[in-house]
Design an enzyme around this catalytic site. Structure first.
Site, PDB file in Angstrom:
ATOM      1  N   HIS A  27       0.834  -1.196   0.000  1.00 29.41           N
ATOM      2  CA  HIS A  27       0.000   0.000   0.000  1.00 29.41           C
ATOM      3  C   HIS A  27       0.873   1.253   0.000  1.00 29.41           C
ATOM      4  CE1 HIS A  27      -2.705   2.977   2.167  1.00 29.41           C
ATOM      5  NE2 HIS A  27      -3.424   2.628   1.114  1.00 29.41           N
ATOM      6  N   HIS A  69      -0.844  10.162  -3.510  1.00 28.45           N
ATOM      7  CA  HIS A  69      -2.166   9.709  -3.073  1.00 28.45           C
ATOM      8  C   HIS A  69      -3.251  10.753  -3.256  1.00 28.45           C
ATOM      9  CE1 HIS A  69      -5.416   8.868  -0.125  1.00 28.45           C
ATOM     10  NE2 HIS A  69      -5.247   7.638  -0.591  1.00 28.45           N
TER      11      HIS A  69
END
Length: 320
Positions: A27, A69
């Site tokens: 992640h 992100h």
């Protein structure tokens, strides 16, 4: 809803599923150890043995797919110090307002609160120490492909198209640009080591139907109402990516884990389930990271996990 107790389901007695059916997705890279979405974090995750490395994608002003992100910059960079005049009226600094060369000038840090400047995860890499930079999707693909060549591995990529509606309002077709980049590097079909994800269902349908993409597509989910659309999702996607608390719903009065039927239903529609986000420093009601992984991977039968700590997930799966 099922209630499972340790006495009824001893993990050691369960039929073990082959590890190659379960995948570990790094992640934002090895983000539990190094600042997220930096090339060092990706190289570390690769070395830790993750099956896939995740890339969140946002476009620059000059249409370069950047790995970051958020659509803004202030939570992971020193943008306020270097480009104060680029702040919009809402007080935010948007990636889309910066050229690739400008973005390369920023120092990248561990994620922080932009107001207090305190780390979101205080026990991780210290804020604004060492040197880290933003990079493009192309740069990351070349790193991963290079490492695959030099190590003989076949680690995959797992890009996410971020906020396509925002990009469209800004006059940019992010999906078209990302798909071209993926195609240019040989990621075209389900046989290629690439999984493409997005929260926007309309955009995923567009990728499948308008752009005729044959990639493995995953519909990200965050709301209970999304679970009612599995049949529809199966018409354009190959998997779902729910928050793990949509699967593990706490404990009953006897202390048994309550597992929803989401994974079971998804599997009936031939949808893989890759749940997010597993953090060894954010366990909630679980006593250990291993207990969390055990319940999700082997009792709930999830097909893969997004984790900030890919080494710990790989070690767990190798032992079990």
């Amino acid at each position: 809803m099922l209630s499972l107790s340790c006495s009824e389901h001893k993990f050691e007695d369960k039929v073990k599923i082959q590890n190659n059916n379960k995948v570990v997705i790094a992640h934002r890279g090895a983000s539990g150890y190094l600042p997220e979405h930096t090339l060092p974090a990706k190289a570390m995750a690769f070395a830790m043995g993750a099956d896939y490395l995740e890339q969140d994608i946002v476009l620059s002003k000059d249409n370069v797919p950047m790995v970051i992100h958020d659509i803004d910059l202030e939570t992971v960079s020193d943008v306020k110090l270097k480009f104060l005049k680029k702040k919009r009226n809402d007080g935010r600094f948007y990636v889309i307002d910066f050229t690739f060369d400008e973005l390369k000038q920023l120092n990248v840090s561990e994620r922080m609160n932009p107001i207090t400047h305190k780390a979101v995860f205080p026990d991780r890499f210290p804020i604004f120490t060492s040197t880290f930079r933003l990079h493009s999707l192309q740069e990351e693909i070349e790193l991963i492909k290079g490492l695959n060549k030099s190590t003989g591995k076949n680690i995959g990529i797992y890009p996410e198209i971020k906020e396509p509606a925002f990009h469209q309002k800004e006059g940019k077709d992010i999906s078209k640009i990302v798909l071209k980049t993926l195609n240019d590097y040989g990621y075209k079909t389900k046989n290629d080591p690439c999984i493409l994800q997005c929260f926007d269902a309309g955009e995923l349908k567009r990728i499948r139907n308008e752009f005729k993409s044959e990639l493995f597509l995953v519909q990200l989910m965050e709301f209970k109402k999304d679970e009612e659309k599995l049949e529809e999702i199966s018409t354009y996607a190959d998997g779902i990516g729910p928050w793990y608390k949509q699967i593990i719903e706490g404990k009953d009065k006897k202390g048994n884990w309550l597992i929803s039927d989401l994974v079971e239903k998804a599997h009936k529609y031939n949808l893989k389930v890759h749940a997010y986000t597993f953090r060894a420093d954010q366990l909630g009601d679980f006593r250990t990271f291993e207990e969390l992984l055990k319940v999700v991977l082997y009792e709930a039968n999830v097909d893969g996990v997004f984790t900030d700590f890919p080494d710990k997930a790989v070690q767990f799966m190798n032992k079990n």
